[in-house]
Design a protein around this motif. Structure first.
Motif, PDB file in Angstrom:
ATOM      1  N   ARG A  62       0.830  -1.211   0.000  1.00  0.00           N
ATOM      2  CA  ARG A  62       0.000   0.000   0.000  1.00  0.00           C
ATOM      3  C   ARG A  62       0.863   1.260   0.000  1.00  0.00           C
ATOM      4  NH1 ARG A  62      -3.355  -3.106   3.164  1.00  0.00           N
ATOM      5  NH2 ARG A  62      -2.380  -2.477   5.112  1.00  0.00           N
ATOM      6  N   LYS A  63       1.940   1.229   0.754  1.00  0.00           N
ATOM      7  CA  LYS A  63       2.803   2.412   0.888  1.00  0.00           C
ATOM      8  C   LYS A  63       3.536   2.719  -0.420  1.00  0.00           C
ATOM      9  CE  LYS A  63       5.975   4.529   4.093  1.00  0.00           C
ATOM     10  NZ  LYS A  63       6.413   4.485   5.474  1.00  0.00           N
ATOM     11  N   ILE A  64       3.930   1.670  -1.143  1.00  0.00           N
ATOM     12  CA  ILE A  64       4.700   1.834  -2.376  1.00  0.00           C
ATOM     13  C   ILE A  64       3.747   1.695  -3.553  1.00  0.00           C
ATOM     14  CG2 ILE A  64       6.635   0.986  -3.750  1.00  0.00           C
ATOM     15  CD1 ILE A  64       7.765  -0.199  -1.118  1.00  0.00           C
ATOM     16  N   GLY A  65       3.156   2.780  -3.938  1.00  0.00           N
ATOM     17  CA  GLY A  65       2.181   2.762  -5.021  1.00  0.00           C
ATOM     18  C   GLY A  65       2.766   2.227  -6.318  1.00  0.00           C
ATOM     19  N   GLY A  66       1.996   1.347  -6.977  1.00  0.00           N
ATOM     20  CA  GLY A  66       2.387   0.862  -8.285  1.00  0.00           C
ATOM     21  C   GLY A  66       3.201  -0.417  -8.302  1.00  0.00           C
ATOM     22  N   VAL A  67       3.660  -0.891  -7.166  1.00  0.00           N
ATOM     23  CA  VAL A  67       4.462  -2.118  -7.142  1.00  0.00           C
ATOM     24  C   VAL A  67       3.528  -3.325  -7.161  1.00  0.00           C
ATOM     25  CG1 VAL A  67       4.677  -2.280  -4.615  1.00  0.00           C
ATOM     26  CG2 VAL A  67       6.429  -3.302  -6.072  1.00  0.00           C
ATOM     27  N   SER A  68       3.860  -4.307  -7.993  1.00  0.00           N
ATOM     28  CA  SER A  68       3.058  -5.530  -8.027  1.00  0.00           C
ATOM     29  C   SER A  68       3.492  -6.442  -6.884  1.00  0.00           C
ATOM     30  CB  SER A  68       3.253  -6.256  -9.358  1.00  0.00           C
ATOM     31  OG  SER A  68       4.579  -6.765  -9.446  1.00  0.00           O
ATOM     32  N   GLU A  69       2.633  -7.387  -6.547  1.00  0.00           N
ATOM     33  CA  GLU A  69       2.989  -8.357  -5.503  1.00  0.00           C
ATOM     34  C   GLU A  69       4.270  -9.089  -5.870  1.00  0.00           C
ATOM     35  OE1 GLU A  69       0.288 -11.175  -3.771  1.00  0.00           O
ATOM     36  OE2 GLU A  69      -1.385  -9.765  -3.969  1.00  0.00           O
ATOM     37  N   LYS A  70       4.361  -9.497  -7.135  1.00  0.00           N
ATOM     38  CA  LYS A  70       5.526 -10.251  -7.600  1.00  0.00           C
ATOM     39  C   LYS A  70       6.814  -9.442  -7.436  1.00  0.00           C
ATOM     40  CE  LYS A  70       7.570 -12.356 -11.689  1.00  0.00           C
ATOM     41  NZ  LYS A  70       7.446 -12.590 -13.120  1.00  0.00           N
ATOM     42  N   MET A  71       6.802  -8.184  -7.867  1.00  0.00           N
ATOM     43  CA  MET A  71       8.009  -7.354  -7.784  1.00  0.00           C
ATOM     44  C   MET A  71       8.367  -7.040  -6.342  1.00  0.00           C
ATOM     45  SD  MET A  71       9.474  -7.149 -10.606  1.00  0.00           S
ATOM     46  CE  MET A  71      10.784  -6.216  -9.893  1.00  0.00           C
ATOM     47  N   LEU A  72       7.370  -6.801  -5.507  1.00  0.00           N
ATOM     48  CA  LEU A  72       7.650  -6.532  -4.103  1.00  0.00           C
ATOM     49  C   LEU A  72       8.258  -7.765  -3.442  1.00  0.00           C
ATOM     50  CD1 LEU A  72       7.647  -4.698  -1.657  1.00  0.00           C
ATOM     51  CD2 LEU A  72       5.237  -5.306  -1.280  1.00  0.00           C
ATOM     52  N   ALA A  73       7.683  -8.932  -3.701  1.00  0.00           N
ATOM     53  CA  ALA A  73       8.208 -10.174  -3.121  1.00  0.00           C
ATOM     54  C   ALA A  73       9.635 -10.426  -3.598  1.00  0.00           C
ATOM     55  CB  ALA A  73       7.313 -11.353  -3.486  1.00  0.00           C
ATOM     56  N   GLN A  74       9.874 -10.233  -4.883  1.00  0.00           N
ATOM     57  CA  GLN A  74      11.209 -10.448  -5.440  1.00  0.00           C
ATOM     58  C   GLN A  74      12.219  -9.464  -4.851  1.00  0.00           C
ATOM     59  OE1 GLN A  74      11.778  -9.649  -9.721  1.00  0.00           O
ATOM     60  NE2 GLN A  74      12.532 -11.753  -9.827  1.00  0.00           N
ATOM     61  N   THR A  75      11.835  -8.210  -4.750  1.00  0.00           N
ATOM     62  CA  THR A  75      12.728  -7.184  -4.192  1.00  0.00           C
ATOM     63  C   THR A  75      13.049  -7.489  -2.741  1.00  0.00           C
ATOM     64  OG1 THR A  75      11.829  -5.541  -5.721  1.00  0.00           O
ATOM     65  CG2 THR A  75      12.976  -4.706  -3.769  1.00  0.00           C
ATOM     66  N   LEU A  76      12.046  -7.861  -1.962  1.00  0.00           N
ATOM     67  CA  LEU A  76      12.283  -8.214  -0.558  1.00  0.00           C
ATOM     68  C   LEU A  76      13.214  -9.421  -0.447  1.00  0.00           C
ATOM     69  CD1 LEU A  76       8.696  -7.614   0.808  1.00  0.00           C
ATOM     70  CD2 LEU A  76      10.769  -6.414   1.583  1.00  0.00           C
ATOM     71  N   GLN A  77      13.043 -10.400  -1.324  1.00  0.00           N
ATOM     72  CA  GLN A  77      13.927 -11.574  -1.307  1.00  0.00           C
ATOM     73  C   GLN A  77      15.361 -11.184  -1.631  1.00  0.00           C
ATOM     74  OE1 GLN A  77      12.047 -14.251  -4.084  1.00  0.00           O
ATOM     75  NE2 GLN A  77      10.599 -15.021  -2.560  1.00  0.00           N
ATOM     76  N   TRP A  78      15.545 -10.332  -2.631  1.00  0.00           N
ATOM     77  CA  TRP A  78      16.896  -9.876  -2.986  1.00  0.00           C
ATOM     78  C   TRP A  78      17.539  -9.152  -1.811  1.00  0.00           C
ATOM     79  CZ3 TRP A  78      15.201  -7.259  -8.162  1.00  0.00           C
ATOM     80  CH2 TRP A  78      15.114  -8.211  -9.173  1.00  0.00           C
ATOM     81  N   LEU A  79      16.795  -8.205  -1.233  1.00  0.00           N
ATOM     82  CA  LEU A  79      17.351  -7.402  -0.145  1.00  0.00           C
ATOM     83  C   LEU A  79      17.590  -8.247   1.102  1.00  0.00           C
ATOM     84  CD1 LEU A  79      15.245  -4.154  -0.669  1.00  0.00           C
ATOM     85  CD2 LEU A  79      17.656  -4.525  -1.261  1.00  0.00           C
ATOM     86  N   GLU A  80      16.755  -9.241   1.317  1.00  0.00           N
ATOM     87  CA  GLU A  80      16.976 -10.166   2.426  1.00  0.00           C
ATOM     88  C   GLU A  80      18.226 -11.000   2.159  1.00  0.00           C
ATOM     89  OE1 GLU A  80      14.745 -13.769   4.888  1.00  0.00           O
ATOM     90  OE2 GLU A  80      13.918 -13.114   2.979  1.00  0.00           O
ATOM     91  N   GLY A  81      18.384 -11.470   0.942  1.00  0.00           N
ATOM     92  CA  GLY A  81      19.554 -12.253   0.567  1.00  0.00           C
ATOM     93  C   GLY A  81      20.847 -11.476   0.698  1.00  0.00           C
ATOM     94  N   ASP A  82      20.784 -10.173   0.451  1.00  0.00           N
ATOM     95  CA  ASP A  82      21.971  -9.311   0.577  1.00  0.00           C
ATOM     96  C   ASP A  82      22.246  -8.920   2.026  1.00  0.00           C
ATOM     97  OD1 ASP A  82      22.397  -9.354  -2.177  1.00  0.00           O
ATOM     98  OD2 ASP A  82      21.217  -7.538  -2.524  1.00  0.00           O
ATOM     99  N   GLY A  83      21.337  -9.270   2.933  1.00  0.00           N
ATOM    100  CA  GLY A  83      21.545  -8.963   4.342  1.00  0.00           C
ATOM    101  C   GLY A  83      21.024  -7.609   4.782  1.00  0.00           C
ATOM    102  N   PHE A  84      20.172  -6.978   3.967  1.00  0.00           N
ATOM    103  CA  PHE A  84      19.659  -5.657   4.296  1.00  0.00           C
ATOM    104  C   PHE A  84      18.286  -5.699   4.966  1.00  0.00           C
ATOM    105  CE2 PHE A  84      22.152  -4.568   0.285  1.00  0.00           C
ATOM    106  CZ  PHE A  84      23.313  -4.305   0.992  1.00  0.00           C
ATOM    107  N   VAL A  85      17.527  -6.741   4.683  1.00  0.00           N
ATOM    108  CA  VAL A  85      16.162  -6.854   5.207  1.00  0.00           C
ATOM    109  C   VAL A  85      16.050  -8.113   6.051  1.00  0.00           C
ATOM    110  CG1 VAL A  85      13.748  -7.271   4.544  1.00  0.00           C
ATOM    111  CG2 VAL A  85      15.077  -5.523   3.361  1.00  0.00           C
TER     112      VAL A  85
END
Length: 154
Positions: A62-85
């Motif tokens: 909701r906060k990030i207007g325009g992001v799809s579920e798929k892109m948000l999930a993928q971005t969170l996975q990347w950032l988690e994998g990098d140790g940021f999230v």
């Protein structure tokens, strides 16, 4: 410490120094993937959003207007994998998952927040420059045998 000795530098090296070494420019450098994750449109927005605190997936969406579920999930996975999230899953029904920044995530989020802030502060200048370039290109209509100001064989 001797007065003639230079002070110890405990800060991270400046980007210009790192760039001189060339790792970021090497095709096989793993820093390129991290750079992509952090500086992608959604990566920047997720990091800046999480600076405000812990969020559930639906809150972030909701906060990030325009992001799809798929892109948000993928971005969170990347950032988690990098140790940021940090992803915290609670053993309840229905599933409850929260996302927050790790200490390193806070560091990188502050860096991209500076870039995002600069863009917002200078947006009017950026858009004005875009319009000026578009107007200049429109005024310079293409002519036969000429492509973008470069003479070609007709």
């Amino acid at each position: 410490m001797n007065a003639n000795e230079p002070p110890l530098n405990t800060e991270a090296p400046a980007l210009a120094t790192l760039m001189e070494r060339g790792e970021l420019f090497a095709a096989a450098c793993p820093s390129r993937a991290v750079l992509q994750h952090v500086t992608s449109r959604w990566g920047v927005l997720v990091l800046v959003a999480l600076l405000a605190g812990t969020h559930r997936f639906s809150d972030l969406r909701r906060k990030i207007g325009g992001v799809s579920e798929k892109m948000l999930a993928q971005t969170l996975q990347w950032l988690e994998g990098d140790g940021f999230v940090l992803r915290t899953q609670y053993p309840v029904v229905p599933p409850h998952v929260e996302y927050s920044l790790t200490p390193m995530g806070v560091e990188v989020a502050r860096q991209v927040e500076g870039l995002a802030d600069w863009i917002e502060v200078n947006l009017a200048r950026i858009l004005s420059g875009r319009r000026e370039r578009a107007d200049a290109l429109a005024a310079d209509q293409p002519r036969p045998g000429v492509r973008h100001g470069v003479r070609t064989l007709a």
